[in-house]
Design a protein around this motif. Structure first.
Motif, PDB file in Angstrom:
ATOM      1  N   UNK A   1      -9.228  -6.676   3.571  1.00  0.00           N
ATOM      2  CA  UNK A   1      -8.610  -6.595   2.596  1.00  0.00           C
ATOM      3  C   UNK A   1      -9.137  -5.359   1.538  1.00  0.00           C
ATOM      4  N   UNK A   2      -8.101  -4.188   1.421  1.00  0.00           N
ATOM      5  CA  UNK A   2      -8.116  -3.624   0.267  1.00  0.00           C
ATOM      6  C   UNK A   2      -7.049  -3.583  -0.916  1.00  0.00           C
ATOM      7  N   UNK A   3      -7.624  -2.620  -1.612  1.00  0.00           N
ATOM      8  CA  UNK A   3      -7.156  -3.141  -3.400  1.00  0.00           C
ATOM      9  C   UNK A   3      -6.343  -2.000  -3.432  1.00  0.00           C
ATOM     10  N   UNK A   4      -5.467  -0.973  -2.793  1.00  0.00           N
ATOM     11  CA  UNK A   4      -4.693   0.141  -3.716  1.00  0.00           C
ATOM     12  C   UNK A   4      -4.320   0.252  -4.266  1.00  0.00           C
ATOM     13  N   UNK A   5      -3.816   1.280  -5.506  1.00  0.00           N
ATOM     14  CA  UNK A   5      -3.168   1.447  -6.233  1.00  0.00           C
ATOM     15  C   UNK A   5      -1.973   2.931  -5.930  1.00  0.00           C
ATOM     16  N   UNK A   6      -1.072   2.800  -5.547  1.00  0.00           N
ATOM     17  CA  UNK A   6      -0.543   4.064  -5.425  1.00  0.00           C
ATOM     18  C   UNK A   6       0.434   4.273  -6.503  1.00  0.00           C
TER      19      UNK A   6
ATOM     20  N   UNK B   1      -1.236  -8.929   3.970  1.00  0.00           N
ATOM     21  CA  UNK B   1      -0.205  -8.783   3.571  1.00  0.00           C
ATOM     22  C   UNK B   1       0.857  -9.461   2.189  1.00  0.00           C
ATOM     23  N   UNK B   2      -0.058  -9.568   1.229  1.00  0.00           N
ATOM     24  CA  UNK B   2      -0.072 -10.328  -0.086  1.00  0.00           C
ATOM     25  C   UNK B   2      -0.192  -8.257  -1.059  1.00  0.00           C
ATOM     26  N   UNK B   3      -0.989  -7.826  -0.277  1.00  0.00           N
ATOM     27  CA  UNK B   3      -1.107  -6.597  -1.331  1.00  0.00           C
ATOM     28  C   UNK B   3      -0.232  -5.703  -0.393  1.00  0.00           C
ATOM     29  N   UNK B   4       0.819  -5.567   1.092  1.00  0.00           N
ATOM     30  CA  UNK B   4       1.741  -5.142   1.051  1.00  0.00           C
ATOM     31  C   UNK B   4       3.241  -4.887   0.314  1.00  0.00           C
ATOM     32  N   UNK B   5       2.977  -6.812  -0.043  1.00  0.00           N
ATOM     33  CA  UNK B   5       4.756  -6.967  -0.417  1.00  0.00           C
ATOM     34  C   UNK B   5       4.627  -6.803  -2.001  1.00  0.00           C
ATOM     35  N   UNK B   6       3.652  -6.208  -2.904  1.00  0.00           N
ATOM     36  CA  UNK B   6       2.770  -6.355  -3.727  1.00  0.00           C
ATOM     37  C   UNK B   6       3.083  -4.686  -4.353  1.00  0.00           C
ATOM     38  N   UNK B   7       2.546  -3.615  -3.249  1.00  0.00           N
ATOM     39  CA  UNK B   7       2.399  -2.421  -3.210  1.00  0.00           C
ATOM     40  C   UNK B   7       4.218  -1.688  -3.002  1.00  0.00           C
ATOM     41  N   UNK B   8       4.819  -2.365  -1.854  1.00  0.00           N
ATOM     42  CA  UNK B   8       6.643  -1.955  -1.403  1.00  0.00           C
ATOM     43  C   UNK B   8       6.980  -2.532  -2.542  1.00  0.00           C
TER      44      UNK B   8
ATOM     45  N   UNK C   1       3.174   9.734   1.928  1.00  0.00           N
ATOM     46  CA  UNK C   1       2.566   9.209   2.752  1.00  0.00           C
ATOM     47  C   UNK C   1       1.381   7.746   3.158  1.00  0.00           C
ATOM     48  N   UNK C   2       0.810   7.909   2.612  1.00  0.00           N
ATOM     49  CA  UNK C   2      -0.719   7.200   2.419  1.00  0.00           C
ATOM     50  C   UNK C   2      -0.224   5.626   1.755  1.00  0.00           C
ATOM     51  N   UNK C   3       0.902   5.547   1.647  1.00  0.00           N
ATOM     52  CA  UNK C   3       1.512   3.855   1.562  1.00  0.00           C
ATOM     53  C   UNK C   3       1.832   3.614   2.628  1.00  0.00           C
ATOM     54  N   UNK C   4       2.188   4.314   3.495  1.00  0.00           N
ATOM     55  CA  UNK C   4       2.821   4.167   5.538  1.00  0.00           C
ATOM     56  C   UNK C   4       1.735   3.852   6.047  1.00  0.00           C
ATOM     57  N   UNK C   5       0.717   5.139   5.674  1.00  0.00           N
ATOM     58  CA  UNK C   5      -0.897   5.389   6.388  1.00  0.00           C
ATOM     59  C   UNK C   5      -1.505   3.784   6.029  1.00  0.00           C
ATOM     60  N   UNK C   6      -1.625   3.398   5.138  1.00  0.00           N
ATOM     61  CA  UNK C   6      -2.473   2.834   4.440  1.00  0.00           C
ATOM     62  C   UNK C   6      -1.915   1.054   5.860  1.00  0.00           C
ATOM     63  N   UNK C   7      -0.338   0.768   5.495  1.00  0.00           N
ATOM     64  CA  UNK C   7       0.195  -0.230   5.898  1.00  0.00           C
ATOM     65  C   UNK C   7       0.412  -0.429   7.483  1.00  0.00           C
TER      66      UNK C   7
ATOM     67  N   UNK D   1      13.604  -0.907   5.270  1.00  0.00           N
ATOM     68  CA  UNK D   1      11.943  -2.007   6.047  1.00  0.00           C
ATOM     69  C   UNK D   1      11.907  -1.960   4.550  1.00  0.00           C
ATOM     70  N   UNK D   2      11.324  -1.260   3.638  1.00  0.00           N
ATOM     71  CA  UNK D   2      10.458  -1.225   2.465  1.00  0.00           C
ATOM     72  C   UNK D   2      10.538  -2.425   2.255  1.00  0.00           C
ATOM     73  N   UNK D   3      12.837  -2.585   1.444  1.00  0.00           N
ATOM     74  CA  UNK D   3      13.063  -3.473   1.505  1.00  0.00           C
ATOM     75  C   UNK D   3      12.771  -4.744   1.735  1.00  0.00           C
ATOM     76  N   UNK D   4      12.683  -5.158   2.911  1.00  0.00           N
ATOM     77  CA  UNK D   4      12.563  -6.714   3.546  1.00  0.00           C
ATOM     78  C   UNK D   4      10.679  -6.729   3.168  1.00  0.00           C
ATOM     79  N   UNK D   5      10.199  -5.770   3.226  1.00  0.00           N
ATOM     80  CA  UNK D   5       9.024  -6.291   3.058  1.00  0.00           C
ATOM     81  C   UNK D   5       8.647  -7.446   2.114  1.00  0.00           C
ATOM     82  N   UNK D   6       8.878  -7.500   0.764  1.00  0.00           N
ATOM     83  CA  UNK D   6       7.917  -8.113  -0.412  1.00  0.00           C
ATOM     84  C   UNK D   6       8.942  -9.789   0.144  1.00  0.00           C
TER      85      UNK D   6
END
Ligand SMILES: [Fe+2]
Ligand SMILES: [Fe+2]
Length: 289
Positions: free
Chosen positions: A27-32, A94-101, A171-177, A56-61
């Motif tokens: 689990x990584x905790x980035x802050x974009x 997945x919780x962090x993906x949800x938060x960042x997206x 690009x980094x948020x999409x790479x990370x995800x 696609x991003x709209x569907x993630x949270x």
């Protein structure tokens, strides 16, 4: 050493039919940060490509909250300690993906891309599934979508050049995800097998997802293009369709990997994308890889 070799080396069988041991996602905790001067169309300066990823991003949270809950429902039934650890990694990622997206979607909304309405529509659909589908089918839904997201990550985002075509601050948020979708691709599947989920439900839910996912994505893309005043932008449509289905034809080329899901011997780790993931980690995540 590839992930396949690594997990095979520390193998702890999940059950008699399992051939792969558990890979524990980190689990990584980035802050974009999304600076104000990002171009409106940050992927290749192209409306269709950019708005497809925005849809696609709209569907993630809402989607990722559903995935977490469908796995969590069975968490108490899992006796394998390694799979328990993997579940915690999956939920954390997945919780962090949800938060960042969610933050990304808010940023895009402020810039005139109407993702709030899409989010509410998707939330409505997720609520309907929670009410009307059995927990087994809800988990099968997650397993199917996880196969889609792993394919999009490994066979599209990390394999071709979309990240290089994006603004380097996006690009980094999409790479990370993408990296984490590859890392946790087997968790929901392993839980499904461990609880004795039926093959019929697994396969039929994939059939349903295979219709719903492209239809929803297509409708949302058309809506966003219309709102952006780009519906008549023939050049962008032609370029987008050519990229996906012509040359390089990224969607067309991932079809063989997609169809492997229907095999009774399917396991997400039968396809090892570790070299792509490792390369992307070095290039896009740097110190926090
Ligand atoms: Fe995710
Ligand atoms: Fe995922």
């Amino acid at each position: 050493m590839t992930a396949l070799a690594r997990i095979a080396g520390s193998a702890k069988a999940l059950g008699q039919s399992a051939k792969h041991a558990v890979f524990i996602p980190v689990v990584r905790r980035p802050d974009f940060d999304f600076p104000a001067d990002l171009p409106k169309y940050w992927w290749d300066n192209d409306p269709a490509k950019t708005l497809l990823l925005a849809a696609l991003s709209a569907s993630f949270p809402a989607g990722e909250r559903f995935f977490i809950d469908s796995v969590r429902h069975y968490q108490d039934q899992i006796t394998d300690p390694e799979l328990q650890k993997a579940i915690r990694g999956f939920i954390g990622q997945e919780a962090h993906h949800s938060k960042e997206h969610k933050l990304l979607n808010g940023y895009l909304e402020e810039r005139g891309i109407g993702l709030g309405r899409l989010d509410r529509e998707i939330q409505g659909f997720m609520d309907w599934m929670r009410k009307n589908l059995s927990p087994e089918r809800q988990l099968a839904h997650t397993v199917a979508v996880e196969h889609f997201t792993a394919l999009l990550a490994e066979e599209f985002l990390l394999k071709y050049d979309p990240l290089d075509q994006m603004d380097p601050r996006m690009a980094p948020i999409w790479a990370w995800h993408a990296i984490e979708e590859s890392e946790h691709k087997a968790v929901a599947f392993d839980v499904y097998k461990a609880i004795g989920g039926s093959e019929f439900v697994r396969v039929t839910e994939m059939m349903a997802v295979s219709v719903l996912f492209p239809v929803f994505s297509g409708i949302h893309l058309v809506q966003l293009m219309k709102e952006a005043g780009e519906l008549g932008n023939v050049k962008s449509w032609v370029q987008g369709v050519n990229y996906m289905f012509g040359k390089p034809g990224v969607f067309r080329k991932l079809l063989p990997a997609y169809f492997k899901y229907y095999s009774p011997n399917f396991h997400p780790w039968n396809h090892d994308a570790t070299p792509l993931v490792e390369k992307a980690k070095k290039k896009w995540l740097g110190d926090w890889a």
